[in-house]
Design an enzyme around this catalytic site. Structure first.
Site, PDB file in Angstrom:
ATOM      1  N   GLU A  21      -3.651 -32.462  51.601  1.00  0.00           N
ATOM      2  CA  GLU A  21      -3.865 -32.945  52.975  1.00  0.00           C
ATOM      3  C   GLU A  21      -2.585 -33.538  53.553  1.00  0.00           C
ATOM      4  OE1 GLU A  21      -5.287 -36.686  54.012  1.00  0.00           O
ATOM      5  OE2 GLU A  21      -5.872 -37.268  51.987  1.00  0.00           O
ATOM      6  N   LYS A 155     -11.460 -45.849  48.031  1.00  0.00           N
ATOM      7  CA  LYS A 155     -10.913 -47.198  48.002  1.00  0.00           C
ATOM      8  C   LYS A 155     -12.004 -48.240  48.144  1.00  0.00           C
ATOM      9  CE  LYS A 155      -7.296 -46.565  50.557  1.00  0.00           C
ATOM     10  NZ  LYS A 155      -7.719 -45.274  50.446  1.00  0.00           N
TER      11      LYS A 155
HETATM   12  N1  PSU Z   1      -7.890 -42.504  51.556  1.00  0.00           N
HETATM   13  C1  PSU Z   1      -6.652 -42.824  51.121  1.00  0.00           C
HETATM   14  N2  PSU Z   1      -5.557 -42.484  51.838  1.00  0.00           N
HETATM   15  C2  PSU Z   1      -5.690 -41.788  53.008  1.00  0.00           C
HETATM   16  C3  PSU Z   1      -7.001 -41.430  53.440  1.00  0.00           C
HETATM   17  C4  PSU Z   1      -8.064 -41.808  52.694  1.00  0.00           C
HETATM   18  O1  PSU Z   1      -6.528 -43.430  50.075  1.00  0.00           O
HETATM   19  O2  PSU Z   1      -4.673 -41.527  53.651  1.00  0.00           O
HETATM   20  C5  PSU Z   1      -7.165 -40.599  54.672  1.00  0.00           C
HETATM   21  C6  PSU Z   1      -7.659 -39.203  54.271  1.00  0.00           C
HETATM   22  O3  PSU Z   1      -7.024 -38.252  55.097  1.00  0.00           O
HETATM   23  C7  PSU Z   1      -9.143 -39.264  54.569  1.00  0.00           C
HETATM   24  C8  PSU Z   1      -9.135 -40.138  55.795  1.00  0.00           C
HETATM   25  O4  PSU Z   1      -9.719 -38.009  54.829  1.00  0.00           O
HETATM   26  O5  PSU Z   1      -8.169 -41.138  55.508  1.00  0.00           O
HETATM   27  C9  PSU Z   1     -10.478 -40.755  56.059  1.00  0.00           C
HETATM   28  O6  PSU Z   1     -10.438 -41.342  57.325  1.00  0.00           O
HETATM   29  P1  PSU Z   1     -11.798 -41.774  58.031  1.00  0.00           P
HETATM   30  O7  PSU Z   1     -12.286 -42.933  57.222  1.00  0.00           O
HETATM   31  O8  PSU Z   1     -11.373 -42.158  59.427  1.00  0.00           O
HETATM   32  O9  PSU Z   1     -12.702 -40.580  58.003  1.00  0.00           O
END
Ligand code: PSU
Ligand code: MN
Length: 300
Positions: A21, A155
């Site tokens: 990603e 996390k």
């Molecule tokens: N978790 C991490 N680092 C990240 C992300 C998640 O440890 O950079 C990023 C990933 O791209 C994940 C996104 O898909 O955050 C999730 O964001 P949201 O909670 O807005 O869906």
């Protein structure tokens, strides 16, 4: 979609490919280190025996595999949008630079015919979701996307048990890679047990083959790979930083897609780089394991 020639050739020949990603590069890791780390993640995939395919939107066009110039644009440009599945078509029609989340990377990778994907942490159910309804589209997208994702759990900024419940409802399998517990991203163990443990890339490849034979590969699969114990974040520091970050989030009223980047940056700042070191270690580890699984699956 534009496939990088190396990725296209590998897919055509049935050689292993691992999708990566790009939101982690643009929004998850601090500049200017992010560009070098993005290159290291790709190198870990190569070391594990697969071709890396970092996914992002460049000038409105989804790219499956980035050349070095495109990687640099994603890492350094000031106007990179965080693009989820629902945004892909709009940015494609109107142009722009987009970094793909787990959800949109999974969607595009599966469409390109890639079976394995590596990231750091999955998005999930946020704390306070009962009031905010904030649940990452990563979960619902995995429920209908044929791909296997190697991650270090989610996390602790998220509601971990609620996320595990949602994965169950959504038919997304979770395999502990050499662990009986769901990993806690910066921590090796979140404290929540898993039903299934696998001990090698070959064992995962067996599961992938069976999924294909039985049609359950229509849904995503999570391969939960913990950070090595010696590299995990100090638990006291982790708990203090988490409490402070959640308090600041509430105070400032941060909402929606800003929540995850805000908390990541808070951790990196407040731990003076200790969380960043852990984050880099676990991502490189996931990239390597995903490549080994992709290689085992391609050979099976
Ligand atoms: N978790 C991490 N680092 C990240 C992300 C998640 O440890 O950079 C990023 C990933 O791209 C994940 C996104 O898909 O955050 C999730 O964001 P949201 O909670 O807005 O869906
Ligand atoms: Mn959200």
């Amino acid at each position: 979609m534009q496939l990088h020639p190396e990725v296209r050739e590998a897919l055509a020949a049935g050689r292993p490919v691992v999708a990566l990603e790009s939101t982690i590069i643009s929004h998850g890791l601090p500049r200017p280190d992010n560009l070098q780390i993005a290159r290291q993640i790709e190198q870990s995939v190569r070391d594990g025996g697969a071709v890396p395919a970092t996914i992002a939107i460049v000038d409105g066009q989804p790219h499956i595999g980035l050349d070095d110039r495109a990687l640099e644009v994603i890492a350094t440009s000031q106007d990179v949008l965080k693009v989820s599945v629902r945004d892909i078509a709009t940015i494609a029609a109107r142009g722009g630079i987009g970094a793909t989340t787990v959800a949109s990377t999974a969607h595009l990778a599966a469409r390109a015919g890639i079976a394995l994907f590596a990231t750091g942490g999955l998005g999930g159910v946020h704390r306070q979701a009962r009031e905010s309804w904030d649940e990452s589209a990563d979960l619902t997208t995995l429920s209908r996307t044929p791909i296997a994702v190697v991650c270090a759990g989610v996390k602790s900024i998220l509601d971990v048990p609620a996320t595990l419940e949602r994965l169950e409802t959504l038919n997304v399998g979770v395999l502990g890679f050499r662990t009986d517990s769901f990993p806690g991203f910066y921590l090796a163990d979140s404290g929540f047990p898993l039903d299934w443990r696998v001990n090698s890339a070959d064992e995962v490849a067996d599961v992938l083959q069976a999924r294909h034979a039985l049609g359950t590969d229509a849904f995503g699969l999570v391969i939960a790979n913990p950070i090595p114990l010696p590299d995990e974040l100090d638990r006291g520091l982790h708990d203090r930083t988490l409490a402070a970050g959640l308090a600041e989030l509430r105070e400032r009223g941060v909402r929606g897609k800003q929540v995850t980047p805000f908390l990541l940056e808070f951790f990196h700042r407040e731990t003076h780089g200790a969380s960043l070191a852990a984050n880099v270690t676990l991502v490189l580890n996931n990239a390597r394991v995903a490549a080994e699984i992709a290689a085992a699956y391609a050979a099976a």
